[in-house]
Design a protein around this motif. Structure first.
Motif, PDB file in Angstrom:
ATOM      1  N   THR B 421       0.822  -1.224   0.000  1.00 16.82           N
ATOM      2  CA  THR B 421       0.000   0.000   0.000  1.00 16.82           C
ATOM      3  C   THR B 421       0.849   1.265   0.000  1.00 16.82           C
ATOM      4  N   ILE B 422       1.999   1.228   0.673  1.00 22.45           N
ATOM      5  CA  ILE B 422       2.852   2.428   0.709  1.00 22.45           C
ATOM      6  C   ILE B 422       3.325   2.784  -0.705  1.00 22.45           C
ATOM      7  N   ARG B 423       3.522   1.747  -1.533  1.00 19.69           N
ATOM      8  CA  ARG B 423       3.953   1.991  -2.913  1.00 19.69           C
ATOM      9  C   ARG B 423       2.789   2.510  -3.767  1.00 19.69           C
ATOM     10  N   VAL B 424       1.625   1.898  -3.588  1.00 18.66           N
ATOM     11  CA  VAL B 424       0.467   2.332  -4.377  1.00 18.66           C
ATOM     12  C   VAL B 424       0.094   3.767  -4.015  1.00 18.66           C
ATOM     13  N   GLU B 425       0.201   4.103  -2.730  1.00 16.91           N
ATOM     14  CA  GLU B 425      -0.094   5.482  -2.320  1.00 16.91           C
ATOM     15  C   GLU B 425       0.846   6.475  -2.996  1.00 16.91           C
ATOM     16  N   LYS B 426       2.141   6.138  -3.057  1.00 17.63           N
ATOM     17  CA  LYS B 426       3.099   7.034  -3.720  1.00 17.63           C
ATOM     18  C   LYS B 426       2.777   7.188  -5.211  1.00 17.63           C
ATOM     19  N   LEU B 427       2.388   6.057  -5.813  1.00 11.95           N
ATOM     20  CA  LEU B 427       2.000   6.106  -7.227  1.00 11.95           C
ATOM     21  C   LEU B 427       0.837   7.063  -7.418  1.00 11.95           C
ATOM     22  N   ASN B 428      -0.141   6.948  -6.541  1.00 12.30           N
ATOM     23  CA  ASN B 428      -1.325   7.794  -6.653  1.00 12.30           C
ATOM     24  C   ASN B 428      -0.972   9.262  -6.447  1.00 12.30           C
ATOM     25  N   GLN B 429      -0.066   9.535  -5.504  1.00 11.39           N
ATOM     26  CA  GLN B 429       0.385  10.912  -5.275  1.00 11.39           C
ATOM     27  C   GLN B 429       1.034  11.504  -6.513  1.00 11.39           C
ATOM     28  N   VAL B 430       1.918  10.706  -7.106  1.00 10.58           N
ATOM     29  CA  VAL B 430       2.645  11.187  -8.285  1.00 10.58           C
ATOM     30  C   VAL B 430       1.668  11.543  -9.402  1.00 10.58           C
ATOM     31  N   GLU B 431       0.623  10.725  -9.520  1.00  9.85           N
ATOM     32  CA  GLU B 431      -0.320  10.916 -10.632  1.00  9.85           C
ATOM     33  C   GLU B 431      -1.259  12.078 -10.409  1.00  9.85           C
ATOM     34  N   SER B 432      -1.560  12.385  -9.149  1.00  8.71           N
ATOM     35  CA  SER B 432      -2.564  13.437  -8.905  1.00  8.71           C
ATOM     36  C   SER B 432      -1.900  14.808  -8.819  1.00  8.71           C
TER      37      SER B 432
END
Lengths: 432, 432
Positions: B421-432
């Motif tokens: 989840t920590i990785r998916v959260e970072k991915l989502n941050q980068v995209e938004s």
């Protein structure tokens, strides 16, 4: 976490910081397990009932779990959980199907044909430990390759009560029989058979010190059963450079540390800055973990190694031989050819160990404790055996005869020579 | 040879006639070997010199055999012998090269790549017994796969004086170091290393009860070395019908019987006529053998089984699980798919066991004692280990995340979930 600078250590100190803690079972475990095995061999099902009542405080109605119970367990499981288990099953099956070996057939000389053929091990037993939470992932890691290898009979033992998730996966993997038996008594039952439990050829799966010792004992008896591989505490090593995300590394180290207080956790990096960042991130993330107490104990003996270079980091890893090796560097794939003695390797930022632990497709049963130097990641090969075949034509034998005759003479094995010459003589008779 | 009619026996009698004699080492061998190992670990080369003088009545100038001695041995060998050894080397190399595995790479889900890669075991030690005659064939069977697997260091121990044939084959197989050491002390030296002898990761090769016990002991210590497979007396089973040549079968039975008085020799046939013919032919051929006394002892406990049918003959063989299985029937190849639990199978009249023992290309190191149910014919795989690799793209991880999260929750492993989840959260941050 303790930080050391590799170059500042002597050869002896380097070996010592990476030395794994000795596994000292103690004579009492050896004797207790031998007694359990003897009891199961003597009293069969009756022993299993008594030992299950004693150790698991459980008295299941039947030793074998019925089809109805397995169906009922599946019905109780949430759709979300089933979907997750189905997806993991699909991925693991895909990777293990790719391991089906091609038969080999070579004509080494004219008329001399040599072959290698693979057969499934006929009957296998899977052991799934109990504990605070169920381990359906381990059922997948053992059950899928057994199914794909084509083992004729696959049985599973787990201490009662067996969780719904385990029964659901047992059904997915078409496991033939599931038994309410745990501990050393389960290993003994599968190695020698009882009225209810089928005797198997080989036993797979993790377990506590008693289970490990029972596996060792039955595998040392040719009337017992073979086993998968020697067991030791779980391990992760991370090789990282300054381009790595310290939060990701901290999360990976912690996911190893939460397995148990004896988990081995090591970071190797040429970047002192990254080393500090990871140490900090571990502290921060630790605070919110449900199993923080366990993880903290493992971290107390864990290590951050500052290497001189990436080349040195790699040789440290090859020397240590970690079960799991995570590589988070600028170009992780370029390092792969240099990496050796690892159970499973995780390349790059988006490949956490937990992906492989559960669902990417690779097997999570891996050699530990430095056995990576000689043992393999569990795979289809462990559920199969290779036989060789040869077929010589009359001309093939004639061509090979002088070689066999000369070698048999050198080794003083007269009858070996005659098994060839008697045939060649008959050939010559027929022709003349 | 004792003849039994399978159908006339009870289930218990059937199991009992095929039961292998128990290997009872006795506590004295265990203790004697433990003492030898302790001495070698403590005193290194000095212990090797003392034990070699004591057990082999030899005091070689150096523990390591020099290059000059190896060259001199090769020069002394006859051209005929060299040609035979070269031919055997060529055939064995051809068959073992065909076993080089293809790397496996599978995309189990979009962006989730799983791989299996093979690496040689780094250092291996080969043990070649001494005795009345040299065993160059065993050097080939161990040295060729070690060479083809690419093991970085290959060493060989044999009791002095080491025969020219052995030194010649060691050179053919590019074995790095040859040592004048035999017995349990050789196994100890290779498992732990001494000043002269290199420590190895895995030890291969046959030997007497002391060598076998030493291999068992060092393989039970994680600081020791892995070993090839459990050892037992050599075995042959022949399945034949009325079309078989009784002289050929007799020659094959005798070539097994001459190995030692504990060799296991069994013929299974639905033809009572053939059974009688073979029994007669064995008597005739026995009289001219140089090792008749040894063969006679083995034959005293050997067996001719009259089966009801070929189908029953096959199931007897699959139940027994012979090391060597010779099939001399009308259509031997048609039976192959039905045959299981055999180390190596020899099809047809022109395929005597001695072809495979020496030179056809297959390996003569095979599981015995019923271990054919779970162990394989020695091959390239035994000198290698399989590692898995995985690499997920960001999208791959996103696709797999729900599965990992659900399973980690079920197993109560919080940090495993957070590593994803920590990785998916970072991915989502980068995209938004």
């Amino acid at each position: 976490m303790r930080t050391v600078v590799w170059q500042s250590l002597s050869k002896e100190q380097q070996a010592s910081v990476l030395e794994r803690p000795a596994i000292t079972e103690g004579a009492n475990i050896t004797a207790a397990v031998a007694e359990v095995i003897a009891q199961v061999r003597r009293d069969g099902d009756q022993a299993l009932r008594e030992l299950t009542a004693k150790f698991d405080k459980a008295s299941p109605e039947t030793i074998r779990v019925s089809e109805q119970e397995i169906e009922a367990a599946s019905a109780r499981l949430s759709e979300n959980m089933k979907q997750a288990l189905d997806q993991a099953y699909t991925n693991i099956a895909k990777f293990h199907k790719a391991q089906i070996p091609q038969p080999i057939k070579v004509e080494t000389m004219p008329g001399v044909v040599c072959e290698q053929t693979t057969r499934p091990i006929n009957t296998v037993g899977l052991y799934i430990p109990g504990g605070s939470a169920p381990l359906p992932s381990t059922v997948l890691m053992l059950g899928v390759p057994a199914q794909i290898a084509g083992c004729r009979k696959v049985v599973l033992c787990s201490p009662p009560p067996i969780a719904d998730e385990i029964l659901y996966v047992a059904k997915l993997c078409q496991i033939d029989e599931v038994y309410n038996v745990g501990g050393g008594q389960a290993i003994a039952a599968m190695a020698y058979g009882t009225e209810s439990v089928a005797k198997v050829d080989k036993i797979f799966g993790p377990g506590n010190a008693y289970v490990t010792e029972a596996k060792r004992q039955v595998s040392n008896d040719f009337r017992g059963a073979a086993i998968d591989m020697p067991a030791g505490p779980s391990e992760v090593m991370v090789i990282a450079d300054e381009t790595a995300d310290p939060d990701f590394i901290a999360a990976d180290l912690l996911s190893q540390a939460e397995h148990g207080p004896d988990s081995q956790v090591v970071l190797v990096t040429p970047s002192p800055v990254l080393a500090d960042q990871v140490t900090e991130a571990v502290k921060t993330q630790l605070s919110v973990l449900s199993r923080a107490a366990t993880a903290e104990k493992a971290l107390a003996s864990s290590l951050v190694i500052i290497s001189e270079s990436m080349t040195q980091a790699i040789s440290i890893s090859n020397f240590y031989g970690p079960e799991h090796l995570i590589v988070q560097t600028r170009n992780p794939r370029e390092l792969l050819p240099l990496l050796d003695n690892a159970g499973s390797i995780f390349l790059g930022s988006w490949s956490p160990e937990s992906a492989g632990d559960y669902a990417s497709g690779t097997n999570h049963v891996l050699p530990t404790y430095g056995y990576t130097r000689t043992y393999s990641s569990l795979g289809l090969a462990d559920f199969s055996k290779r036989m060789t075949v040869q077929e010589l034509s009359a001309e093939g034998l004639r061509g090979l005869a002088p070689t066999v005759v000369a070698m048999a003479e050198a080794e003083g094995l007269d009858a070996h020579k005659r098994a060839v010459t008697i045939r060649v003589e008959k050939l010559n008779q027929v022709e003349s």
